[in-house]
Write a protein that holds these residues in place. Sequence first.
Motif, short mmCIF file in Angstrom:
data_model
loop_
_atom_site.label_atom_id
_atom_site.label_comp_id
_atom_site.label_asym_id
_atom_site.label_seq_id
_atom_site.Cartn_x
_atom_site.Cartn_y
_atom_site.Cartn_z
N GLU A 119 0.82 -1.22 0.00
CA GLU A 119 0.00 0.00 0.00
C GLU A 119 0.84 1.26 0.00
OE1 GLU A 119 -2.40 3.40 1.31
OE2 GLU A 119 -0.67 2.55 2.36
N ALA A 142 -11.54 0.52 3.49
CA ALA A 142 -10.14 0.51 3.90
C ALA A 142 -10.05 1.05 5.33
CB ALA A 142 -9.31 1.38 2.97
N GLU A 144 -7.56 2.57 8.30
CA GLU A 144 -6.28 3.24 8.55
C GLU A 144 -6.12 3.50 10.04
OE1 GLU A 144 -3.77 4.30 6.45
OE2 GLU A 144 -4.69 3.23 4.79
N THR A 288 -5.84 5.69 0.04
CA THR A 288 -5.83 4.45 0.81
C THR A 288 -6.06 3.26 -0.11
OG1 THR A 288 -8.22 4.35 1.22
CG2 THR A 288 -6.91 5.74 2.71
N ASP A 289 -6.13 2.07 0.49
CA ASP A 289 -6.48 0.88 -0.27
C ASP A 289 -7.85 0.99 -0.93
OD1 ASP A 289 -4.28 -0.81 -0.15
OD2 ASP A 289 -4.92 -1.85 1.67
N ALA A 290 -8.71 1.88 -0.42
CA ALA A 290 -10.02 2.05 -1.03
C ALA A 290 -9.93 2.51 -2.48
CB ALA A 290 -10.86 3.05 -0.21
N ALA A 302 -13.03 4.89 3.25
CA ALA A 302 -11.99 4.56 4.24
C ALA A 302 -12.39 5.13 5.60
CB ALA A 302 -10.64 5.10 3.81
#
Length: 342
Positions: A119, A142, A144, A288-290, A302
């Motif tokens: 990431e 996601a 965090e 983010t991973d989103a 996220a």
Amino acid sequence: MIAPEELAAFAAVAAPTGQERARIEWLDHRLRATAGRRAVDEVGNLIWRSDAGPIELLFLVHVDNVFDAATPLSIRREGDVLIGPGVGDNAAAVMATVWAFAGPTGLPPGVAVAFTVGEEGLGNLRGATHACSELRPRRAIALEGHGLDDVVVEAVGSVRARLWVDGPGGHSWWDRGTPSAIHALVELAGGLLTEPVNIGSIAGGRSVNAIADSAELLVERRSTDPGDLEVFEEALTRLRVALPLRLGVEVLGHRPAGRLERGHPLVAGVRRVGSRLGLPDRLGSGSTDANAAVAAGIPALALGCARGSGMHSLAERIDLGSLELGCAQVAAVAEAAAGGEL
């Protein structure tokens, strides 16, 4: 539920981007006593799911951090605060997820977790992209370590590139007038800064009394508008330097941009959960991973799991009291998903 010592132990496991295996193994061992199915996929993600059926909600929780393997990951406690590199981003989110579902019932039906790799930095969301492609969840969130008070609905995208200049070099006096690779690169950098970009590093040259024969920099452009990123990437292809210097441009990564509409059921459901827990009703933006889920056409946002400061620094801080609230939010959102409320 909250075990600061366990969070500190996990945060102390080195996990530079691309070298996350030790953390994945730590997590796999930690989850052996919990309910659910676990497997490490072909890119290195640890997938934890309640059953083999369709996934209504996938939590994406990255395990890598921004520190190299040589950085001491020393975590200390001062009252209700944990301090140390990576303790929040993203160790706090990983452990909040573990604690939220570590009871005898485990994950609710239809809920899964992907502890993802790649990431940070130039990982280019490798883990999240693979998880979204393979698992095809109906929704994704996601998680965090920071940002408990925000629901991140705008996915900030980016283009990252390396620029380098080569030339003949020479003596600073005897060869004066010979073009310098550093001078040319600095001039290019100044032009790039007319846009909202970040030059993360710049290096080159051999000595104070030598004309630089090589130099390079890393640059990043972020935006919530995919069009802005396309324009920036096109601008990189038009950069030029005077002969006899030579310029190279390499795009190192793309992070897709996008947004989830405020009226989407996922946003509304998460906001209801936050309201019940007394969290602020505040929408925000982040990277983010989103982003990977949004790019795959999966509705995603996220959430943060704690309040803190100093993200990506050696003195990162996480408030333990807020982390307990973050755990409660993760569990409540999962139950809402299982109950069809998202």
